[in-house]
Design a protein around this motif. Structure first.
Motif, short mmCIF file in Angstrom:
data_model
loop_
_atom_site.label_atom_id
_atom_site.label_comp_id
_atom_site.label_asym_id
_atom_site.label_seq_id
_atom_site.Cartn_x
_atom_site.Cartn_y
_atom_site.Cartn_z
N LEU A 179 41.16 48.38 33.69
CA LEU A 179 40.75 49.38 34.68
C LEU A 179 39.23 49.38 34.86
O LEU A 179 38.73 49.37 36.00
N VAL A 180 38.50 49.34 33.75
CA VAL A 180 37.03 49.36 33.81
C VAL A 180 36.51 48.16 34.60
O VAL A 180 35.66 48.29 35.50
N ILE A 181 37.02 46.98 34.26
CA ILE A 181 36.54 45.75 34.92
C ILE A 181 36.89 45.81 36.42
O ILE A 181 36.08 45.42 37.26
N SER A 182 38.09 46.29 36.73
CA SER A 182 38.51 46.36 38.15
C SER A 182 37.58 47.27 38.94
O SER A 182 37.17 46.95 40.05
N ILE A 183 37.25 48.43 38.35
CA ILE A 183 36.39 49.38 39.06
C ILE A 183 34.98 48.79 39.26
O ILE A 183 34.42 48.84 40.36
N ILE A 184 34.44 48.20 38.20
CA ILE A 184 33.08 47.63 38.32
C ILE A 184 33.07 46.48 39.33
O ILE A 184 32.14 46.35 40.13
N THR B 174 46.67 43.75 26.81
CA THR B 174 46.85 42.59 27.69
C THR B 174 46.00 42.74 28.96
O THR B 174 45.61 41.76 29.57
N GLY B 175 45.67 44.00 29.33
CA GLY B 175 44.84 44.24 30.52
C GLY B 175 43.46 43.60 30.36
O GLY B 175 42.88 43.13 31.33
N MET B 176 42.93 43.59 29.15
CA MET B 176 41.61 43.01 28.90
C MET B 176 41.64 41.50 29.17
O MET B 176 40.77 40.96 29.86
N ILE C 261 40.52 36.89 32.94
CA ILE C 261 41.04 35.67 33.57
C ILE C 261 40.98 35.79 35.09
O ILE C 261 40.59 34.85 35.79
N VAL C 262 41.35 36.97 35.61
CA VAL C 262 41.31 37.17 37.07
C VAL C 262 39.87 37.07 37.58
O VAL C 262 39.60 36.48 38.63
N MET C 263 38.92 37.65 36.82
CA MET C 263 37.51 37.56 37.25
C MET C 263 37.04 36.11 37.31
O MET C 263 36.31 35.72 38.23
N ILE D 293 27.65 41.55 34.39
CA ILE D 293 27.37 42.82 33.71
C ILE D 293 28.53 43.30 32.84
O ILE D 293 28.34 44.13 31.97
N THR D 294 29.73 42.75 33.07
CA THR D 294 30.86 43.17 32.21
C THR D 294 31.09 42.20 31.05
O THR D 294 31.95 42.46 30.21
N MET D 295 30.33 41.10 31.02
CA MET D 295 30.53 40.11 29.95
C MET D 295 30.55 40.72 28.54
O MET D 295 31.42 40.39 27.74
N PRO D 296 29.60 41.61 28.21
CA PRO D 296 29.58 42.13 26.83
C PRO D 296 30.70 43.14 26.56
O PRO D 296 30.85 43.59 25.43
N TYR D 297 31.47 43.51 27.59
CA TYR D 297 32.47 44.59 27.43
C TYR D 297 33.88 44.13 27.77
O TYR D 297 34.71 44.94 28.17
N GLY D 298 34.13 42.84 27.60
CA GLY D 298 35.46 42.33 27.90
C GLY D 298 35.77 41.10 27.08
O GLY D 298 35.08 40.78 26.10
#
Ligand code: SF4
Ligand code: SF4
Length: 368
Positions: free
Chosen positions: A103-108, A293-295, A300-302, A338-343
């Motif tokens: 959810l976090v990655i999708s929103i960002i 599994t969302g992580m 992978i989608v990104m 910017i999401t690299m460190p959090y995924g």
């Protein structure tokens, strides 16, 4: 006593496995485990990050469920691994990003893409946004090069600082600090092991996925993804050198080095992540950390979106679609940075550090 329930379970399993030792030829985890008689939380986090999730030790185990010992090493280490990512997060206030990572990655990602699209629309009039721009400097008609370089440079720098701080916390936790940095043979051995995905082969037979027949599919798709990403990164670095050292502005011709590297990388980022998603879809749920599994999926989608938008930009850069496609691609890449460190990206960093430690331990024991 361990710090969390999952580390408690990992400690129990490692104690059982240390008595059994049937799996010692499968990967690096079991030999590393055998070097210890007891397991601190740091040891367990180290073993968790050394595991490549090939699944072989679950398929081979005579104590896996329904046996009362209930031994499931891949899933237990997968959960411990994810919890370790959150524990090492910098700044610590963002640790919660791992709990609902998809959810976090999708929103960002959505916000980043929207920001670039609205930014392009706000700073350019319609003729420029939907105009046809070709030749050197075409991209910079929509966004000045210096603004692009400053924005992405800042995002990249932030990601590097956050990742370095995470590695520092991991080092401290596993009790293997500065010595590793000054040990080139171990650094090199770990680079080779990571580059070959040596421990994703179940001891030589392949990776277990949806059934008890091992294959190399996950390894092949992972290679395509990793080397695709590396080639795209190399393409960006070469283009930066072209710009600042040779005063040559993008976009470049099809045969020029940044485009060749980017095209090969983009193809890898299309096939690799698509294949990994397919394998993930089929994977035996007993082998995975089902709560996160969302992580995996978000990351992978990104990566797929990075390859897809980059290839679309390459194919249609000489048309009026270039402006919107550039905004889309920049939005995806910015959010990836910017999401690299959090995924899930961090798994590559921590696994590499764990491999360095393993190589160093083996060398100190006279094994290599
Ligand atoms: S996973 Fe099972 S078979 Fe393998 S070492 Fe542990 S207890 Fe033994
Ligand atoms: S899942 Fe594979 S890599 Fe992980 S501990 Fe088991 S055999 Fe080793």
């Amino acid at each position: 006593m361990h710090g969390t329930r999952i580390l408690e379970e990992a400690g129990r399993l490692m104690t059982v496995c240390n008595s059994c030792r049937y799996c010692e030829g499968l990967c690096a985890v079991f030999p590393a485990m055998e070097m210890r008689r007891s397991f601190s939380d740091g040891d367990l986090n180290y073993l968790a990050n050394l595991c490549h999730a090939c699944g072989a030790c679950y398929t081979d185990c005579q104590f896996s469920p329904p046996h009362e010992f209930n031994v499931n090493v891949p899933r237990t280490l997968a959960i411990a691994r994810t919890e370790s990512y959150a524990a090492y997060t910098w700044p610590a206030a963002f640790a919660g990003a791992f709990a609902r990572n998809g959810l976090v990655i999708s929103i960002i990602a959505a916000l980043s893409i929207a920001a670039f699209i609205f930014g392009f629309a706000a700073f350019n009039d319609r003729q420029v946004l939907f105009g046809v721009h070709t030749g050197p400097g075409a991209f910079y008609k929509l966004m000045p090069h210096n603004a692009m370089a400053a924005l992405f440079g800042a995002a990249f720098l932030y990601a590097i600082i956050a990742l370095v701080m995470g590695v520092r916390a991991f080092w401290r936790d596993i009790g293997e600090p500065i010595g590793m940095v000054a040990d080139p043979p171990s650094l090199w051995q770990a680079m080779r092991d990571a580059g070959e995905l040596r421990y994703l082969d179940g001891g030589g037979v392949g990776c277990f996925n949806e059934d008890e027949r091992p294959t190399d599919r996950r390894k092949v798709f992972h290679h395509l993804t990793f080397y695709g990403f590396a080639l795209c990164f190399a393409s960006t670095c070469v283009a930066t050198l072209y710009h600042y050292l040779l005063a040559r502005e993008a976009p470049y011709a099809w045969w020029d080095l940044p485009v060749v590297l980017g095209t090969l990388g983009g193809i890898g980022l299309l096939i690799g992540p698509a294949g990994l998603l397919g394998e993930k879809w089929k994977r035996d749920p007993d082998l995975v950390d089902q709560a996160h599994t969302g992580m995996d999926t978000a990351f992978i989608v990104m990566l797929f979106m990075t390859g897809f938008t980059g290839m679309a930009l390459l194919l249609w850069r000489d048309t009026s679609a270039m402006g919107p496609l550039l905004a889309l691609h920049l939005g995806v890449v910015f959010s990836l940075f910017i999401t690299m460190p959090y995924g899930k990206f961090v798994h590559g960093i921590y696994r590499y550090v764990a491999l360095v430690r393993y190589a160093r331990e083996r060398r100190m024991m006279g094994h290599g």
